[in-house]
Design a protein around this motif. Structure first.
Motif, PDB file in Angstrom:
ATOM      1  N   GLU B 224     -39.663 -89.551  52.553  1.00  0.00           N
ATOM      2  CA  GLU B 224     -40.907 -89.827  53.264  1.00  0.00           C
ATOM      3  C   GLU B 224     -42.107 -89.406  52.416  1.00  0.00           C
ATOM      4  O   GLU B 224     -43.089 -90.150  52.321  1.00  0.00           O
ATOM      5  CB  GLU B 224     -40.898 -89.105  54.614  1.00  0.00           C
ATOM      6  CG  GLU B 224     -41.983 -89.542  55.567  1.00  0.00           C
ATOM      7  CD  GLU B 224     -43.235 -88.696  55.487  1.00  0.00           C
ATOM      8  OE1 GLU B 224     -44.254 -89.124  56.022  1.00  0.00           O
ATOM      9  OE2 GLU B 224     -43.188 -87.601  54.874  1.00  0.00           O
ATOM     10  N   GLY B 225     -41.996 -88.252  51.784  1.00  0.00           N
ATOM     11  CA  GLY B 225     -43.077 -87.785  50.919  1.00  0.00           C
ATOM     12  C   GLY B 225     -43.303 -88.735  49.749  1.00  0.00           C
ATOM     13  O   GLY B 225     -44.436 -89.079  49.412  1.00  0.00           O
ATOM     14  N   ALA B 226     -42.186 -89.187  49.154  1.00  0.00           N
ATOM     15  CA  ALA B 226     -42.281 -90.089  48.006  1.00  0.00           C
ATOM     16  C   ALA B 226     -42.908 -91.421  48.402  1.00  0.00           C
ATOM     17  O   ALA B 226     -43.694 -91.992  47.648  1.00  0.00           O
ATOM     18  CB  ALA B 226     -40.890 -90.317  47.417  1.00  0.00           C
ATOM     19  N   ILE B 227     -42.579 -91.902  49.605  1.00  0.00           N
ATOM     20  CA  ILE B 227     -43.172 -93.155  50.070  1.00  0.00           C
ATOM     21  C   ILE B 227     -44.683 -92.980  50.214  1.00  0.00           C
ATOM     22  O   ILE B 227     -45.463 -93.829  49.793  1.00  0.00           O
ATOM     23  CB  ILE B 227     -42.570 -93.592  51.425  1.00  0.00           C
ATOM     24  CG1 ILE B 227     -41.101 -93.949  51.272  1.00  0.00           C
ATOM     25  CG2 ILE B 227     -43.341 -94.782  51.999  1.00  0.00           C
ATOM     26  CD1 ILE B 227     -40.389 -94.171  52.581  1.00  0.00           C
ATOM     27  N   ARG B 228     -45.080 -91.838  50.788  1.00  0.00           N
ATOM     28  CA  ARG B 228     -46.521 -91.622  50.979  1.00  0.00           C
ATOM     29  C   ARG B 228     -47.248 -91.464  49.658  1.00  0.00           C
ATOM     30  O   ARG B 228     -48.364 -91.914  49.496  1.00  0.00           O
ATOM     31  CB  ARG B 228     -46.754 -90.399  51.871  1.00  0.00           C
ATOM     32  CG  ARG B 228     -46.872 -90.792  53.328  1.00  0.00           C
ATOM     33  CD  ARG B 228     -47.399 -89.664  54.126  1.00  0.00           C
ATOM     34  NE  ARG B 228     -46.525 -88.490  53.997  1.00  0.00           N
ATOM     35  CZ  ARG B 228     -46.814 -87.319  54.546  1.00  0.00           C
ATOM     36  NH1 ARG B 228     -47.924 -87.152  55.215  1.00  0.00           N
ATOM     37  NH2 ARG B 228     -45.981 -86.304  54.414  1.00  0.00           N
ATOM     38  N   ARG B 229     -46.591 -90.817  48.691  1.00  0.00           N
ATOM     39  CA  ARG B 229     -47.221 -90.653  47.379  1.00  0.00           C
ATOM     40  C   ARG B 229     -47.188 -91.947  46.570  1.00  0.00           C
ATOM     41  O   ARG B 229     -47.873 -92.075  45.575  1.00  0.00           O
ATOM     42  CB  ARG B 229     -46.517 -89.543  46.597  1.00  0.00           C
ATOM     43  CG  ARG B 229     -46.815 -88.145  47.110  1.00  0.00           C
ATOM     44  CD  ARG B 229     -46.330 -87.098  46.131  1.00  0.00           C
ATOM     45  NE  ARG B 229     -44.890 -87.184  45.922  1.00  0.00           N
ATOM     46  CZ  ARG B 229     -43.990 -86.538  46.659  1.00  0.00           C
ATOM     47  NH1 ARG B 229     -44.392 -85.783  47.649  1.00  0.00           N
ATOM     48  NH2 ARG B 229     -42.710 -86.663  46.413  1.00  0.00           N
ATOM     49  N   GLY B 230     -46.339 -92.881  46.989  1.00  0.00           N
ATOM     50  CA  GLY B 230     -46.305 -94.175  46.324  1.00  0.00           C
ATOM     51  C   GLY B 230     -45.382 -94.256  45.129  1.00  0.00           C
ATOM     52  O   GLY B 230     -45.447 -95.190  44.346  1.00  0.00           O
TER      53      GLY B 230
END
Lengths: 295, 263
Positions: B224-230
């Motif tokens: 989820e964090g990686a998705i938000r960071r792109g």
């Protein structure tokens, strides 16, 4: 004391000993945390934590217009996605339930694979699919349906779409297990007595599957009310759902734990009322069935 | 009664087909694009395993994968043992507190996970426990235990008590009865409960998100964090592997399937 009584007493002691660890666990990690939420909702806020001073500030803030809108959005999301899941799920569950044994198992696996795929990844897959550089937009531009890529993501429509996508199996599976147990000879009887297909469906099949509809609806509606990650990943920051507000107030600085607690209490109250309503509805349905059988 | 298969009407078939297409298109695209040799998702630049290599070099991912497995294994063991005890206790419907206990088991199943997350986050801060591996483990046991109890209970319901009477008549003692008769017959239920707990644990995002500290990530929280960071590229490959894991589960566990449907 008779022999039987002493045996029962012994059994009760065993039961107590066996259930004690779990009971203690759930009291400490499930019941007490809710009491802490209630407690915190009456405290004063601090940007990192709470101050143990009694106040009704949090509740005053809950009833402001901003949060009312969030509650409304979450309620709308839950209602629409439950209805769409029902409309898509019922015919699918019916088809599975009435297939032959072999086909049935295969179709069930087809439904369960996405259900077991990680929740975050299922949401992520829609972000890719709908993004401005994504497949759907490429296709739309290629077939000249639009000139420029559409903004398909970051809106309430995407939130509902992904909600339906993620929770559809939760609707189909209970419906399936309900319809599967149905006595289909009743349907044949209705047809023999001259009911047409549509009439037979509304007078026989649908009333008999009420419990499945109720169970499926609860499994979609309640998680949808508390949705956080779906609106967070595919929704717009202009329309915040209640789950997002609660999470922000807990995690982001400046924190406001009393407000998050009060909002959680409101959500909890609403869900409890809903469950009580569902419970009475359930009893009423089943009473009706019994009284019909008596006649 | 004969449950004869009937020709389903066109409407059902159309809807079902639509549902299946709807359920699978995004997942399939994700899998295909995990092999795409391009930084952007818009264009196909040929087949590559590059991102899978990158995946296995990423220490954060490896770490959070290890954490996920550790938490899943531990919470499965604890919640299955607790579940077995409780299901055996609840077999005796007459003991005081059975109703309260049953309620305590059912309510966590219907509450949205955000409420459990918030309440546990506040609890841990209230008792001043530092968030980390232990708090995540406690949280996971809490949400798994209701499921394991119910699955084992449903296996117990069909239990034929004549078998116990027969064994007693033949002179078996209590310990023998439990280990030689009850436990083996309960085994399918116990395994199903454990598999369900395991799947629930590796899938959980929300409750872990609220109960893990800064230093402790599970895979869903990392993703989820990686998705938000792109940082999308390796996520595709990671997702594909996780979908593979889910498939594997479906194949090995017919029993889980049965119980998921019956809950």
């Amino acid at each position: 004391m008779t022999n039987e009584e002493s045996l029962q007493k012994k059994k009760n002691i065993y039961s107590w000993l066996l259930s004690f660890p779990t009971m203690a666990w759930l009291v400490f990690f499930f019941l007490i945390p809710y009491i802490i939420i209630i407690l915190y909702s009456f405290f004063e806020t601090d940007i990192y934590d709470v101050k143990a001073v009694f106040t009704l500030d949090a509740y005053r803030e809950v009833f402001s217009k901003e949060y009312f809108r969030s509650f409304y959005l979450s309620f709308r999301l839950a209602t629409i996605s439950t209805l769409v899941c029902l409309i898509l799920g019922y015919p699918s569950a019916y088809l599975i339930a009435r297939s032959s044994e072999k086909v049935k198992n295969f179709l069930l696996v087809l439904i369960i694979i996405p259900f077991l795929t990680n929740f975050i990844i299922r949401i992520f897959s829609w972000r890719i699919f709908l993004s401005p550089e994504g497949i759907l937009n490429n296709l739309l531009v290629f077939f000249k349906i639009t000139d420029t890529p559409l903004l398909l993501i970051r809106n309430d429509f995407a939130v509902i779409l992904v909600m339906v996508y993620v929770y559809l199996p939760y609707m189909i599976l209970p419906l399936y297990s309900n319809i599967e147990k149905m006595d289909f000879s009743l349907l044949d009887a209705a047809m023999d007595l001259g009911a047409n297909k549509i009439k037979a469906f509304f007078k026989v099949t649908l009333p008999l599957s009420k419990n499945g509809i109720l169970a499926g609806s609860i499994l979609v509606f309640i998680p949808a009310l508390g949705a956080y990650i779906i609106p967070q990943l595919v929704g717009s920051q202009d329309s915040l759902y209640i789950g997002q507000i609660i999470t922000y107030k807990i995690k982001n600085i400046p924190r406001n734990w009393p407000l998050a607690s009060a909002l959680s209490i409101m959500l909890l109250t609403f869900i409890s009322l809903l469950l009580v309503a569902f419970y009475f509805l359930h009893i009423k349905f089943n009473e009706k069935m019994v009284s019909k059988d008596d006649k | 009664m004969i449950n004869r298969p009937k020709k389903s009407c066109l409407l059902n078939l159309t809807t079902f087909t639509f549902v299946i297409v709807f359920l699978y298109i995004p997942i399939l695209l994700l899998i295909i694009y995990s092999f795409n040799d391009s930084k952007f998702i818009s264009s196909w630049r040929g087949f590559t395993f590059k991102y899978y290599h990158l995946l296995f070099q990423n220490k954060d991912i490896i770490n959070s994968f290890k954490n996920t497995m550790l938490i899943a294994v531990l919470s499965t063991i604890f919640s299955t043992i607790l579940g077995l005890f409780s299901a055996l206790a609840l077999e005796n419907k007459k003991f005081k507190g059975a109703k309260f206990f049953q309620g305590l088991i059912f309510i966590p199943l219907i509450m949205p996970d955000i409420l459990m997350g918030v309440s546990l986050a506040l609890l841990f801060s209230f008792v001043k426990v530092k968030m980390g591996m232990l708090t995540v483990l406690f949280a996971h046991i809490t949400f798994c235990v209701s499921y394991t109890i119910i699955v084992i209970q449903s296996r117990l319901e069909g239990f034929d008590y004549n078998l116990i009477d027969a064994a007693m008549d033949l002179g078996a003692n209590k310990r023998q009865i439990f280990f030689k008769i009850q436990l083996p017959l309960l085994m399918p239920g116990i395994i199903a409960a454990a598999l369900l707990a395991f799947t629930l644990s590796i899938d959980d995002f929300m409750i872990t998100f609220f109960t893990s500290g800064r230093g402790f990530n599970t895979l869903p929280v990392y993703v989820e964090g990686a998705i938000r960071r792109g940082t999308i590229t390796t996520i595709n490959a990671l997702s594909t592997l996780m979908i593979g894991l889910a498939l594997f589960f479906v194949v090995i566990s017919k029993r889980v399937r049965k119980y998921i449907i019956n809950i």
